[in-house]
Design an enzyme around this catalytic site. Sequence first.
Site, PDB file in Angstrom:
ATOM      1  N   VAL A  59       0.837  -1.207   0.000  1.00 48.69           N
ATOM      2  CA  VAL A  59       0.000   0.000   0.000  1.00 48.69           C
ATOM      3  C   VAL A  59       0.871   1.256   0.000  1.00 48.69           C
ATOM      4  O   VAL A  59       0.567   2.236  -0.690  1.00 48.69           O
ATOM      5  CB  VAL A  59      -0.987  -0.004   1.191  1.00 48.69           C
ATOM      6  CG1 VAL A  59      -1.791   1.275   1.239  1.00 48.69           C
ATOM      7  CG2 VAL A  59      -1.926  -1.205   1.084  1.00 48.69           C
ATOM      8  N   CYS A  60       1.963   1.233   0.758  1.00 46.55           N
ATOM      9  CA  CYS A  60       2.860   2.392   0.791  1.00 46.55           C
ATOM     10  C   CYS A  60       3.468   2.631  -0.591  1.00 46.55           C
ATOM     11  O   CYS A  60       3.516   3.763  -1.078  1.00 46.55           O
ATOM     12  CB  CYS A  60       3.959   2.193   1.834  1.00 46.55           C
ATOM     13  SG  CYS A  60       3.332   1.982   3.514  1.00 46.55           S
ATOM     14  N   ALA A  61       3.944   1.573  -1.213  1.00 48.63           N
ATOM     15  CA  ALA A  61       4.522   1.682  -2.550  1.00 48.63           C
ATOM     16  C   ALA A  61       3.480   2.195  -3.548  1.00 48.63           C
ATOM     17  O   ALA A  61       3.785   3.036  -4.407  1.00 48.63           O
ATOM     18  CB  ALA A  61       5.072   0.326  -2.991  1.00 48.63           C
ATOM     19  N   SER A  63       0.955   4.151  -2.904  1.00 48.59           N
ATOM     20  CA  SER A  63       0.714   5.584  -2.691  1.00 48.59           C
ATOM     21  C   SER A  63       1.814   6.424  -3.329  1.00 48.59           C
ATOM     22  O   SER A  63       1.545   7.477  -3.906  1.00 48.59           O
ATOM     23  CB  SER A  63       0.568   5.909  -1.201  1.00 48.59           C
ATOM     24  OG  SER A  63       1.804   5.873  -0.524  1.00 48.59           O
TER      25      SER A  63
END
Length: 166
Positions: A59-61, A63
């Site tokens: 999810v971080c990647a 974003s």
Amino acid sequence: MATITLKGEAFNTVGELPKEGDKAPDFQLLNSSLETVKLSDYKGKRLVLNIFPSIDTNVCATSVRNFNKRAKDLENTEVLCISRDLPFAQKRFTDGESLSEVITLSDFQTQQFGKDYGLEIENGPFKNLLSRVVIVVDEEGKVLHSQQVIEIADEPDYLSALKTLL
């Protein structure tokens, strides 16, 4: 203090996010060249602070990729992707994905950013990492938008953040 969740399990952050109209707290973060970067270095530019636990999670990647795609169309705006990852890991990711529209910054050294912005995770398996937050700041350092993403596994609301820049 905010309550956030990871797959439904509740955790706390250390404080409150800056609110709309507040002056954004200054910060000292490291860029990929291990140089210290401060909020004041961006005076006169609008900022999107895309803050997250680790660039090595899906999810971080996602974003970072999504903000990179949208950043091309933003005038006088820098997108700062901030985590406690080592600057080397951040650089490896952005270089490997050819992401040139975002700037990665790390809070691993001083670990003060997360405290000053009230978004460091206080307990649980992500303790001491940064929670998922988006903050938009105007040219004078005033907060235009802030979103604490309640479920860590969810993406931020990109459109709400970017609408404040139109």
